[in-house]
Each structure stands twice: as C-alpha cells, then as structure tokens.
Design an enzyme around this catalytic site. Structure first.
Site, PDB file in Angstrom:
ATOM      1  N   HIS A 157      29.524  15.534  24.102  1.00 21.98           N
ATOM      2  CA  HIS A 157      28.754  16.450  23.702  1.00 21.98           C
ATOM      3  C   HIS A 157      28.073  16.577  22.019  1.00 21.98           C
ATOM      4  CE1 HIS A 157      28.407  18.002  27.414  1.00 21.98           C
ATOM      5  NE2 HIS A 157      29.813  17.698  27.564  1.00 21.98           N
ATOM      6  N   SER A 278      14.958   5.608  -2.365  1.00 23.45           N
ATOM      7  CA  SER A 278      14.171   7.406  -2.381  1.00 23.45           C
ATOM      8  C   SER A 278      13.243   7.034  -3.918  1.00 23.45           C
ATOM      9  CB  SER A 278      15.271   8.473  -2.752  1.00 23.45           C
ATOM     10  OG  SER A 278      14.614   9.583  -3.221  1.00 23.45           O
ATOM     11  N   LYS A 284      19.964   7.490  -3.193  1.00 19.75           N
ATOM     12  CA  LYS A 284      19.816   7.230  -1.673  1.00 19.75           C
ATOM     13  C   LYS A 284      19.520   6.006  -1.431  1.00 19.75           C
ATOM     14  CE  LYS A 284      19.455   9.989   0.862  1.00 19.75           C
ATOM     15  NZ  LYS A 284      17.535  10.706   1.265  1.00 19.75           N
ATOM     16  N   GLU A 291      15.999   4.175  11.672  1.00 19.01           N
ATOM     17  CA  GLU A 291      15.155   5.412  12.172  1.00 19.01           C
ATOM     18  C   GLU A 291      13.474   5.266  12.479  1.00 19.01           C
ATOM     19  OE1 GLU A 291      16.905   8.742   8.301  1.00 19.01           O
ATOM     20  OE2 GLU A 291      14.326   8.323   8.233  1.00 19.01           O
TER      21      GLU A 291
END
Length: 464
Positions: A157, A278, A284, A291
C-alpha cells in the site's frame, strides 16, 4: 496513375485522395524483406511444379532481390496509387522484366501473401523481443548478485511493511520478465505457421506445393484450412497482448524507479545518460526515460484493444478492415523493443545508494512484525502479540522514537517476557536473515533464487 492490378472490371478510376485513404504502402513497406522472401519461395516452388520455367523463376528471383536492394538504397519510391507493398513490388517487377513478372502471382492472392508477410515479420520480431528480454534479465541478475546483503524497506500500500533484501525486490522483475519470455515463446508455435498457398480463401487449381514453400520459408507448420489461413489474426492479438503485459511490467518497474530516484527517497541515483534536465529549474534531474516508458503503455494497450474491436464483427474470410492490423503491431513492437533497451541501460548504469537504504530501514516501524514474532517465541499467541506490538508502536509514535529506541523498561511494562535480546532481534539485517523459507527474502534464500534464475537463463540459451 499506374494501372490497377484489379482494374479490368472498373470503368472509373478513384480520385487521388481516395487512393491515399485506401493505400497502406506508407506503413506496410516495412514488410519489404518479408514480401520478397515470400515471393522468392513462391517462385522457386512454381518452377519445381513446372508452372514457371526454371529460367523464368531465376529471372524473377534475381529481379526481386535487385528491387529489395534498391529499396534499401533509397532508389525506389513506392506509390500510393498501387496501394500496398505487394502491388508496388509486382509493378516494379513487371516494369523491369516485362510480362514474365506478371506470372509470379500465379496460384496466390494478396490475401495469403499479406498473411505470409505478417507471419514472417511477427516471428522475426518476437524472436528479437525474446532476445531483449533475455539481455535485460541478465542485467537484473547481475544487479541482484551485487545487492543480496543490501537491505531496503519493503512496501505494501506504499507504506513501509518489512525490511527486505534489495536483490529480492529486483528479482521480482526478473520473474515477471521470465513469464513474459515464456509467453512469447509459447506464442511462436501459433505464429510459426504458413498460410501461403491458401490464395484468396479457397486454395488454387494450380498444382502448387504448400509444403515446399513452408520449408523454404522456415515455418514449422501449415494452416490446414485455407479460409482460416487468410482470416486468422489471433497470433497478432496474442503478440499484442504479450507486448502489453511486458510493457505493464516495465511500467510498474518505472514507477518504482521514479520514486526511488526522488529527493524524498534517494534510494538510487540514475546516470546522466538516462535522465534529463529542466529548461527553467537548473537543479532538476528528471527520470524522463522511466516516465516515457510508463506512459507508452497507453499506446500498446490501445493497439491491442483496437485490433480486438476490428476483429470482433468480421465475417469470413478476408476483409479490408484487416489492413488495420499492421500499424498498431509495428508500433507496439518498436515500442517494447525500445523500452527494453532503455530500461536495460538505465538499470545497468544506475547507482544503488546502500547507505541511504540502510538508514531508511532504521527509521521506520518495518521491524514491528519481528517484535510480534519475538513474542510468539515466548509462547504468546500471535493475535495477542499483534495487539501488544500495536500498543508499543503507538507509544513510540507518541514519544517520537522507533522500536530500536524504546527503553527496555517500557517494553517490559507492555510484556514482562521481553528481554534485552530484543534489540538484536529487531535489527533489520537480522530480520531479513531469519526469513529463509523457500522464495523468501533471507540472504541465503535469495542466493538460491539467483542460482535457479541462472539455470532458467541457461536453459533459454540452450533451447534458442
């Protein structure tokens, strides 16, 4: 406009935009090698059956090979007016050698021709996917071998559950890919079947030899029913389903890579080669490859569902709807191959932050089950032990500490049989070490699992 192969019965020609809508050449030229391969086998057989002369067959085969070479060299531009790869190749063949080129289509139809191309293509590409799966499994095994002793928090979970071996977690994906590889190999039995010679749907009156073309093309079996041969797309559905399952497994792994590499977790550090930055935030380092793989599952799922919906209401035998089987399959195959290669490189070059993982399992309550098990060894029923530990966890939370920090006096206030050895018992390394049941996370059990996995990979290599 080129003359239509089927134009004899028609008085009018379609407009260019209708031709463009009808055409598949912009995507089925992917099948050029398979189309030539099938045509060479057909021409060879026609000569052996005295339907073509040996000289005619040799000329056709030589010219087909030249067309294939010229296409790959960029010397041929196929036409939408000729619809598909089959008619474009045939048109080029006739242009080069005249009417003898028109004899190649004797005893076959575009219906069995395209089915043959697709079987050859799917067989080749599935074998490549299996190789990519095997390579990625080897990478996962190497990573697991390096981190049997590395302890990390296991989750259920998305909540900290129990400490586990990092290798044990990684091996989960090995076994997912093992099932994927098995599914693809099993599917090959249904892919590796020759439809050539079924013609349009009912076979042919010419004395062809389907067994010879089967052998020449390296197929393991023949379709027993000519209608089934030209209308079957089950093998494509099955391949798309197998691709989709593999992509879902990669997506689940990608989700973990994304979380593990976050500032909040810091479990791993991805290499610069598989990360991006970025345009506005200089600090970043984004896990964009993971992704993208996670996102591409939408494409492969869409291709599977699309073909299922295309097939669900089709009468026998061939229908033009079946032209829609190709773009989705081509894209899904390229997607899964690219995703496997990216993931393999990403995992092979990432750094596992072992100190951070060790720190993490000492700053949570994932050893709570160990405390309950400890009480069970004192003869306390597990349900009673569970309640005692729950109260101890609540006390620790209220006092902003973890179980390893709880004073012995507090432990003994909750149950007198808890002794000083509890602190050793609650150590994450010890918690993992005690789990030695078959398939468990204990270091010795994980080493055995890795040994079994190596045997599986060796068997795949032997059977390849």
């Amino acid at each position: 406009m080129s003359k239509k192969a089927w134009g004899g019965r028609f008085e009018e020609k379609p407009e260019a935009w209708v031709d463009a809508f009808n055409a598949s050449i912009h995507f089925d030229q992917t099948l050029i090698d398979e189309d030539v391969q099938g045509s060479i086998a057909h021409a060879t057989m026609l000569a052996h059956q005295h339907i073509l002369t040996e000289a005619e067959s040799a000329l056709i085969i030589e010219t087909l090979q030249a067309i294939q070479h010229d296409f790959h060299e960029g010397k041929i531009e196929f036409q939408a007016a000729l619809e598909d790869i089959h008619l474009n190749v045939e048109h080029e063949l006739i242009k080069r050698i005249g009417p003898v080129g028109g004899k190649l289509h004797t005893g076959r139809s575009r219906n069995d021709q395209v089915a043959t191309d697709m079987h050859l293509y799917t067989k080749k590409e599935v074998q490549t996917i299996i190789e990519y799966l095997h390579t990625f499994q080897q990478t996962l095994l190497q990573l697991a071998e390096q981190h049997v002793e590395t302890i990390m928090p296991g989750y259920t979970h998305l909540q900290r559950a129990q400490p586990i071996s990092f290798a044990h977690h990684i091996m989960t994906y090995f076994w997912m890919l093992e099932r994927d590889q098995t599914r693809f190999k099993e599917a090959l039995a249904r892919i590796d079947v020759s439809p050539l010679g079924a013609a349009a749907l009912s076979g042919t009156t010419y004395p062809i030899d389907r067994h010879e073309t089967q052998t020449l093309l390296g197929f393991n079996a023949l379709y027993e029913n000519s209608i089934d041969a030209v209308s079957d797309r089950d093998y494509i559905v099955e391949t798309l389903n197998n691709i989709n399952l593999t992509m879902i497994h990669l997506s689940r792994f990608a989700e973990e890579i994304i979380f593990w590499s976050s500032e909040e977790a810091k479990f791993i550090t991805l290499s610069d080669g598989f990360s991006t930055g970025s345009s506005i935030m200089p600090q970043k380092k984004n896990p964009d490859m993971a992704e993208l793989i996670r996102g591409k599952v939408g494409r492969t799922t869409g291709h599977l569902v699309s073909l299922l919906m295309t097939l669900k209401g089709l009468p026998l035998a061939y229908n033009k709807d079946m032209q829609e089987d190709k773009e989705g399959l081509f894209d899904a195959i390229e997607t899964v191959k690219g995703s496997l290669r990216i993931f393999d490189g990403m995992v092979a070059t990432m750094t596992v932050n072992t100190d951070r993982l060790q720190e993490t399992v000492r700053q949570d309550f994932s050893n709570a089950t160990e405390l309950a098990d400890y009480l069970v060894t004192k003869g306390i029923p597990f349900r009673e032990a569970h309640e005692i530990v729950g109260k101890l966890v609540l006390w620790a939370i209220q006092h902003e500490m973890y179980l390893l920090d709880v004073p012995l006096a507090v432990y003994q206030d909750h149950h007198a049989q808890i002794e000083a050895d509890i602190y050793q018992y609650l150590q994450p390394d010890e918690a993992v070490k005690r789990r030695q049941s078959y398939g468990a996370t204990g270091q010795d059990a994980v080493r055995h699992q890795i040994k079994v996995a190596k045997t599986h990979l060796a068997q795949h290599h032997t059977n390849a």
